[in-house]
Design a protein around this motif. Structure first.
Motif, short mmCIF file in Angstrom:
data_model
loop_
_atom_site.label_atom_id
_atom_site.label_comp_id
_atom_site.label_asym_id
_atom_site.label_seq_id
_atom_site.Cartn_x
_atom_site.Cartn_y
_atom_site.Cartn_z
N TYR A 132 1.09 -1.11 -0.04
CA TYR A 132 -0.14 0.19 0.08
C TYR A 132 1.01 1.10 0.05
O TYR A 132 1.89 1.16 0.53
CB TYR A 132 -1.06 0.10 1.15
CG TYR A 132 -2.40 -0.43 0.92
CD1 TYR A 132 -2.48 -1.57 0.47
CD2 TYR A 132 -3.52 0.24 1.06
CE1 TYR A 132 -3.83 -2.24 0.01
CE2 TYR A 132 -4.74 -0.06 0.63
CZ TYR A 132 -4.88 -1.25 0.27
OH TYR A 132 -6.32 -1.77 0.05
N ILE A 158 -0.38 4.12 4.76
CA ILE A 158 -1.20 3.64 5.95
C ILE A 158 -1.23 4.56 7.20
O ILE A 158 -0.19 4.82 7.45
CB ILE A 158 -0.69 2.26 6.56
CG1 ILE A 158 -0.91 1.17 5.48
CG2 ILE A 158 -1.70 2.01 7.55
CD1 ILE A 158 -0.48 -0.07 5.77
N ARG A 185 1.83 -0.06 10.54
CA ARG A 185 1.85 0.75 9.28
C ARG A 185 2.98 0.64 8.68
O ARG A 185 2.97 1.06 7.59
CB ARG A 185 1.54 2.39 9.88
CG ARG A 185 2.74 2.77 11.00
CD ARG A 185 2.33 3.94 11.66
NE ARG A 185 3.22 4.37 12.49
CZ ARG A 185 3.05 4.16 13.73
NH1 ARG A 185 1.95 3.67 14.24
NH2 ARG A 185 3.97 4.84 14.97
N ALA A 230 3.45 -0.42 4.82
CA ALA A 230 3.23 0.78 3.70
C ALA A 230 4.33 1.57 3.14
O ALA A 230 5.53 1.31 3.96
CB ALA A 230 2.27 1.83 4.04
#
Ligand SMILES: CC(=O)N[C@@H](CC(=O)O)C(=O)O
Ligand SMILES: [Zn+2]
Length: 313
Positions: free
Chosen positions: A111, A114, A170, A173
């Motif tokens: 991703y 985040i 997180r 990401a």
């Protein structure tokens, strides 16, 4: 040479996740993410796919920080590649699942951004947590948010310390952003804290939308507080705590602490002074979740970072 020669060209940030419940008793993030899972209109932006996600549903269910081990320390290379399946601690299994969906950590498929929503019992106000001083996308986002919420303020905590850095949810990401808002007791929802978190996230998503639409962000400077040292409570020979955070320090997150300033007060009334060298800015003062981590507060040092000009590639 064009005037844009120093502009870093970065890929668009299309895939964005919003994590709540990394700690199951931090109610602002849990509540906001649950709300957005029912109706995500508020977090949708043009050209951005924003996914709200509860990272530790078992801990949320029990309204506890974690079930077996702290999920926000679990994203180590060892854990993420550990065999063992169902035998592994719950949060390690969960870290592996999250890494599959939102990562793999460090890969091009991960991703883009985040946001991980946390609450603290400390009087920290709105704090954004970064893990790298070299992430110019995130630094520009910090600058954007700070300007957007003025005259309210939000500070940036830089957790880049070689020993004190930890493996967060997180961190899978490309651009990890922690959002820490307090003071709010564990298991409690306070409207002011909830709304403050919601507003920060609104501006963060606006920034991503503008970036993806091609807005150019000129070079700027960003004040950050870099994690420096972890300070434990004073203890006796058996490891029992023998002092409290001094009243002059309690609730004074981000205020300068100078050598000689009161730091702890023993149960029999003696003052223990800060003995470090130079001014530091303590934060996470008397955070409830950090008693188990032997941490009374963390010291930080103030710095100004320069964010490069950025624009989309
Ligand atoms: C109080 C609390 O949970 N703080 C977070 C900070 C962070 O997300 O980096 C943690 O220790 O994981
Ligand atoms: Zn937390």
């Amino acid at each position: 040479m064009s005037s844009y020669s120093n502009t870093a060209r970065l890929t668009e940030a299309r895939r964005v996740a919003i994590f709540g419940g990394t700690h199951g008793n931090e109610m602002s993030g849990v509540t906001l993410v649950n709300l957005w899972m029912k109706n995500s209109d508020e977090i949708q932006r043009k050209g951005v796919e924003a996914k709200p996600f509860i990272t530790n549903p078992k801990a949320v269910e029990k309204c506890t920080r974690y079930v077996d081990t702290d999920l926000n320390r679990a994203f180590t290379p060892e854990n993420l590649s550990a065999p063992g399946g169902d035998e592994l601690p719950y949060e390690v299994q969960r870290a592996q699942e999250i890494n599959k969906v939102f990562g793999p950590k460090g890969s091009p498929e991960a991703y883009d951004v985040i946001f991980d929503l946390h609450n603290t019992t400390s009087n920290m106000g709105c704090t954004l947590i970064l893990e790298s001083s070299k992430d110019h996308f995130n630094l520009q986002m910090m600058n954007y948010i700070k300007k957007a919420i003025a005259p309210a303020s939000c500070l940036v905590l830089l957790n880049e310390h070689p020993l004190l850095k930890y493996s967060t949810s997180r961190s899978v990401a490309k651009h990890p952003v922690g959002l820490e808002v307090g003071p709010q007791p564990q298991g409690v929802l306070r409207s002011n804290i909830f709304e403050a978190m919601r507003v920060i996230l609104k501006h963060a998503l606006d920034f991503i939308e503008l970036f993806n639409e091609g807005m150019e962000f000129p070079s700027c400077s960003v004040e950050v507080f870099r994690v420096s040292e972890r300070i434990d409570y004073p203890r006796d020979a058996n490891g029992n705590i023998i002092a409290m955070v001094h009243p002059n320090l309690q609730d004074c997150d981000w205020e300068p602490l100078n050598p000689g300033d009161p730091m702890f007060q023993t149960f029999d009334g003696k003052t223990i002074h800060y003995q470090g060298s130079g001014t530091v800015y303590p934060t996470f003062i008397n955070e409830a979740a950090y008693y188990e981590k032997q941490q009374a507060f963390v010291t930080t040092r103030r710095e100004t970072l320069v964010a490069s000009a950025i624009g989309k590639a």
